[in-house]
Design an enzyme around this catalytic site. Structure first.
Site, PDB file in Angstrom:
ATOM      1  N   GLU A 131      13.134 -16.245 -16.161  1.00 38.46           N
ATOM      2  CA  GLU A 131      12.850 -14.809 -16.086  1.00 38.46           C
ATOM      3  C   GLU A 131      12.033 -14.346 -17.300  1.00 38.46           C
ATOM      4  OE1 GLU A 131      12.739 -12.647 -13.973  1.00 38.46           O
ATOM      5  OE2 GLU A 131      12.736 -10.754 -15.053  1.00 38.46           O
ATOM      6  N   TRP A 144      -3.837  -2.087  -1.114  1.00 35.67           N
ATOM      7  CA  TRP A 144      -3.806  -3.379  -1.808  1.00 35.67           C
ATOM      8  C   TRP A 144      -4.329  -4.367  -0.788  1.00 35.67           C
ATOM      9  CZ3 TRP A 144      -1.460  -8.243  -1.590  1.00 35.67           C
ATOM     10  CH2 TRP A 144      -1.422  -8.962  -2.804  1.00 35.67           C
ATOM     11  N   ARG A 189       3.135   0.924  -7.264  1.00 33.46           N
ATOM     12  CA  ARG A 189       3.253  -0.166  -6.305  1.00 33.46           C
ATOM     13  C   ARG A 189       2.017  -1.067  -6.340  1.00 33.46           C
ATOM     14  NH1 ARG A 189       7.038   1.462  -1.972  1.00 33.46           N
ATOM     15  NH2 ARG A 189       5.976  -0.057  -0.706  1.00 33.46           N
ATOM     16  N   LYS A 197       8.322 -12.711 -17.047  1.00 32.69           N
ATOM     17  CA  LYS A 197       7.953 -11.399 -17.609  1.00 32.69           C
ATOM     18  C   LYS A 197       6.659 -11.528 -18.414  1.00 32.69           C
ATOM     19  CE  LYS A 197       9.639  -9.043 -15.749  1.00 32.69           C
ATOM     20  NZ  LYS A 197      10.557  -9.383 -14.726  1.00 32.69           N
ATOM     21  N   CYS A 203       0.869  -1.167   0.000  1.00 28.19           N
ATOM     22  CA  CYS A 203       0.000   0.000   0.000  1.00 28.19           C
ATOM     23  C   CYS A 203       0.912   1.225   0.000  1.00 28.19           C
ATOM     24  CB  CYS A 203      -0.867   0.017   1.242  1.00 28.19           C
ATOM     25  SG  CYS A 203      -1.770  -1.520   1.485  1.00 28.19           S
ATOM     26  N   HIS A 251      11.284 -35.416 -19.971  1.00 27.12           N
ATOM     27  CA  HIS A 251      10.910 -36.150 -18.760  1.00 27.12           C
ATOM     28  C   HIS A 251       9.495 -35.809 -18.290  1.00 27.12           C
ATOM     29  CE1 HIS A 251      14.885 -37.844 -18.412  1.00 27.12           C
ATOM     30  NE2 HIS A 251      15.412 -36.618 -18.554  1.00 27.12           N
ATOM     31  N   LYS A 308       4.573  -3.527  -6.727  1.00 25.23           N
ATOM     32  CA  LYS A 308       6.006  -3.348  -6.964  1.00 25.23           C
ATOM     33  C   LYS A 308       6.835  -3.860  -5.800  1.00 25.23           C
ATOM     34  CE  LYS A 308       9.499  -1.973  -9.386  1.00 25.23           C
ATOM     35  NZ  LYS A 308       9.854  -2.867 -10.496  1.00 25.23           N
ATOM     36  N   ASN A 349      -0.009   0.750   6.463  1.00 24.86           N
ATOM     37  CA  ASN A 349       0.597  -0.282   5.601  1.00 24.86           C
ATOM     38  C   ASN A 349       1.069  -1.404   6.514  1.00 24.86           C
ATOM     39  OD1 ASN A 349       0.312   1.478   3.512  1.00 24.86           O
ATOM     40  ND2 ASN A 349       2.501   1.757   3.139  1.00 24.86           N
ATOM     41  N   GLY A 350       0.920  -2.642   6.054  1.00 26.34           N
ATOM     42  CA  GLY A 350       1.392  -3.776   6.846  1.00 26.34           C
ATOM     43  C   GLY A 350       0.235  -4.667   7.272  1.00 26.34           C
ATOM     44  N   GLU A 367       3.640 -12.094 -16.102  1.00 26.26           N
ATOM     45  CA  GLU A 367       3.289 -10.928 -15.289  1.00 26.26           C
ATOM     46  C   GLU A 367       2.485  -9.889 -16.039  1.00 26.26           C
ATOM     47  OE1 GLU A 367       7.318  -9.758 -13.899  1.00 26.26           O
ATOM     48  OE2 GLU A 367       6.299  -9.598 -11.986  1.00 26.26           O
TER      49      GLU A 367
HETATM   50  C1  AGP Z   1       9.410  -8.720 -10.957  1.00 28.08           C
HETATM   51  O1  AGP Z   1       9.009  -8.436 -12.257  1.00 28.08           O
HETATM   52  C2  AGP Z   1       8.309  -8.999 -10.073  1.00 28.08           C
HETATM   53  N1  AGP Z   1       7.422  -7.910  -9.985  1.00 28.08           N
HETATM   54  C3  AGP Z   1       8.574  -9.722  -8.771  1.00 28.08           C
HETATM   55  O2  AGP Z   1       8.822 -11.054  -9.076  1.00 28.08           O
HETATM   56  C4  AGP Z   1       9.730  -9.198  -7.889  1.00 28.08           C
HETATM   57  O3  AGP Z   1      10.949  -9.475  -8.506  1.00 28.08           O
HETATM   58  C5  AGP Z   1       9.669  -9.876  -6.514  1.00 28.08           C
HETATM   59  O4  AGP Z   1       8.474  -9.540  -5.877  1.00 28.08           O
HETATM   60  C6  AGP Z   1      10.850  -9.518  -5.640  1.00 28.08           C
HETATM   61  O5  AGP Z   1      10.916  -8.155  -5.411  1.00 28.08           O
HETATM   62  P1  AGP Z   1      12.229  -7.465  -4.892  1.00 28.08           P
HETATM   63  O6  AGP Z   1      13.284  -7.667  -5.925  1.00 28.08           O
HETATM   64  O7  AGP Z   1      11.858  -6.038  -4.709  1.00 28.08           O
HETATM   65  O8  AGP Z   1      12.608  -8.136  -3.602  1.00 28.08           O
END
Ligand code: AGP
Length: 615
Positions: free
Chosen positions: A487, A77, A27, A491, A2, A510, A610, A103-104, A494
């Protein structure tokens, strides 16, 4: 996950809080709200969805506002209670005089809620946050001292919080407090700010005080007092923020993600500058604060991270083992936390995180710290919680990353791992000097090669267009590029919501091969000269035999590749060991263009945030 912005000062309060929340938008959030002190009253506005909706809500009720002098805003969030108006922050106590944003996660909120209900408090939402409002209000009714009430209340909270509080009867002050969630105070002249993250305030001030756990900030327009949980005043350092407001502009690109992908060559240049003076001199990595003798004897490293940072860590493992001959374990932070590890005082523990605020990694690092390990943090946020926990800190210097999907911070993490692995290899004398020279030479050449990719993206765009209707993808690679496949697939998942999975190419036969047919494209990462090149080619042929459409990512000029694959994304050649740092770029672009073609919200994909500050 948040975002919080609090403001008290001479500017238009609504504008400042809106700008701040907008700069935290990346975020991720599902609802937003603002509480304003106006005409001696607390006025609250909330909305669901994007910030624009809150703006509309305010415009519709403009006549209700006279001259707000302070306010607290929030983007939420959802964790406890679905996204709804009633669950959106700010929350208030029963009489509505006290308002709070948070937040939290408050872990003991159910117990506290029961106790407060027995005392007559009326709860309206399903959130843990509302408990804080009632708890502080309850303490205030006993003490008639808001600062003391907050101190008493937070001592009863278990879990994580960054809160910002206003009370109708305590004019001209906003109060912040934190534990296990970030919070800073922006220092201005005739104005001050409270925020959960730097971007919220950089348009207004470059000076800030970072709160530590269990600290409370009592903020008026011309004073800032920081105390500990017992009310003792603490003299905190005013720090200069490392960001420029321009970092929050798209600079003509359609999305932040595209801008950030294009920033990568310069970021690599900046990182290398000052670390590799020339290929004959050792890497300069003064950030590693371990004495040479200890480093020479070092034989165990553990790397913990999540998501994209975990993929960088996997490549880091490969590099450190290959260059320096030190055994490295890599583990997702969320798994590390819940098992008996062999971490001890002789283990170097490396935490990798773009944001430096990821709760899973922070908890894992805390555990490792308790075992006496030296903690090395690789992060893009030297101002983060994680950075503060570090014994050694390598800031990756990618600049602020706004797009939720990490791109430039990943490449910057990779480059940091190359430097670290070379540094360890040089200290241990573990590698042939000529090989080291070649790697350094190739590292220096990387930006130019990435620029070459970025200067002509037509094949990638065409491929994105032709493959955007597929519902599933498989990415295959072997060796150091296995994490590149993970990765690349992440991407795509996501930002386009297409199901994409990375596999070790040798594992295809396998099990996953059973899924292959004309509806399942396979993308192969092929580095000519690499030890697994021929094998991946064979694995691709196996996929072709099952009618899968094939995409190659390669620097090979072999015409047979063009015959076998439906699409060939050609990249400049680099050696296999350096290839992850270049292969990631076309994969980022492919994901970007597919998502863009499908009309997805590239910079703010659904359900993601984020920085993930809950475990
Ligand atoms: C990356 O595209 C993602 N949004 C996510 O996997 C991110 O890498 C993960 O949440 C870890 O975040 P950080 O690197 O800020 O610790």
């Amino acid at each position: 996950m948040c975002g919080i912005v609090g403001y008290i000062g001479y500017r238009n309060v609504v504008d400042v809080i809106f700008r701040g929340l907008t700069n935290l938008e990346y975020r991720g959030y599902d609802s937003a709200g603002i509480a304003l002190r106006d005409e001696g009253k607390i006025k609250i506005f909330k909305s669901l969805g994007k910030l624009g909706n809150l703006k509309e809500e305010l415009i519709n009720h403009k006549s209700n506002l006279v001259n707000p002098i302070a306010g607290i805003g929030h983007i939420r969030w959802a964790t406890h209670g679905s996204p709804s108006l009633v669950n959106a922050h700010p929350h208030t106590c029963t009489c509505g005089k006290l308002t709070v944003v948070h937040n939290g996660i408050i872990e003991n909120y159910k117990v506290l809620r029961e106790e407060l209900i027995k005392k007559g408090c009326e709860f309206r939402s399903q959130t843990d946050t509302e408990t804080i409002a009632h708890l502080v209000a309850n303490e205030y009714s006993n003490t008639k001292d808001l600062e003391l009430a907050i101190r008493n209340a937070v001592q009863k909270l278990q879990g994580a919080y960054a809160i910002c509080v206003m009370h109708k009867d305590v004019p001209d002050v906003i109060i912040g407090a934190r534990k296990h969630a970030p919070m800073l105070v922006g220092v201005g002249e005739n104005e001050n700010f409270i925020a959960s993250d730097t971007p919220a305030i950089i348009e207004y001030t470059k000076k800030a005080i970072y709160l530590d756990d269990n600290e409370i900030a009592i903020v008026t327009k011309d004073s800032i007092k920081i105390t500990d949980i017992n009310g003792n005043t603490i003299n905190k350092k005013v720090e200069i923020l490392p960001w420029e407001p321009v970092a929050l502009s798209k600079l003509g690109y359609k999305h932040f993600m595209l801008k950030e992908i294009h920033e990568q060559p310069d970021i690599i240049r900046n990182i290398l500058n000052g670390k590799i003076y020339d290929i004959d001199s050792p890497v300069v990595l003064n950030e590693v604060k371990i004495d040479i003798e200890t480093l020479k004897k070092l034989n165990k490293i553990q790397i913990i991270a999540c998501g994209t940072s975990l993929h960088a860590a996997m490549i880091g493992k490969y590099l450190i083992e290959d260059f320096a001959g030190i055994a490295v374990d890599v583990e997702p932070s969320s798994e590390y936390i819940y098992r008996k590890t062999t971490t001890d005082a002789s283990t170097l523990v490396i935490g990798v995180s773009q944001s430096g605020e990821t709760a899973d990694t922070i908890t894992a690092i805390k555990q490792a710290k308790e075992k006496g390990s030296h903690i090395l943090i690789i992060t893009n946020r030297p101002d983060s919680n994680m950075a503060r926990m570090a014994n050694s800190l390598i800031p990756v210097n990618a600049g602020i990353e706004v797009s939720v999907a990490a791109t430039k911070s990943y490449t910057a993490q990779l480059i940091s791992f190359y430097l670290l692995a070379l540094h360890l290899a040089e200290i241990k004398g573990a590698m042939d000097k000529n090989v080291i020279k070649n790697i350094k030479h190739e590292l220096i050449q990387l930006p130019i090669k990435i620029e070459e990719i970025l200067s002509n993206t037509s094949t990638i765009q065409e491929c994105a267009k032709n493959f955007s209707s597929f519902k599933n993808f498989i990415y295959i690679a072997r060796g150091i590029n296995l994490a590149t496949a993970f990765e690349g697939a992440l991407k795509l998942k996501e930002i386009s919501y297409i199901n994409a999975t990375g596999y070790a190419a040798g594992e295809l036969k396998h099990g996953p091969i059973a899924m292959l047919d004309e509806t399942m494209p396979v993308l192969s990462i092929l580095v000519p000269g690499g030890i697994t090149y021929e094998k991946i080619l064979s694995n691709s042929e196996e996929a072709k035999a099952r009618n899968a459409k094939l995409i190659a990512l390669t620097s090979s000029s072999d015409p047979n590749i063009d015959k076998l694959f439906d699409v060939v994304i050609r990249i400049p050649h680099v050696s296999e060991i350096l290839s992850p740092a270049i292969c990631c770029v076309p994969l980022q672009l492919l994901a970007y263009y597919i998502a863009e073609f499908l009309g997805k919200d590239v910079d703010q994909p659904r359900n993601l945030a984020k920085s993930v500050t809950v475990e």
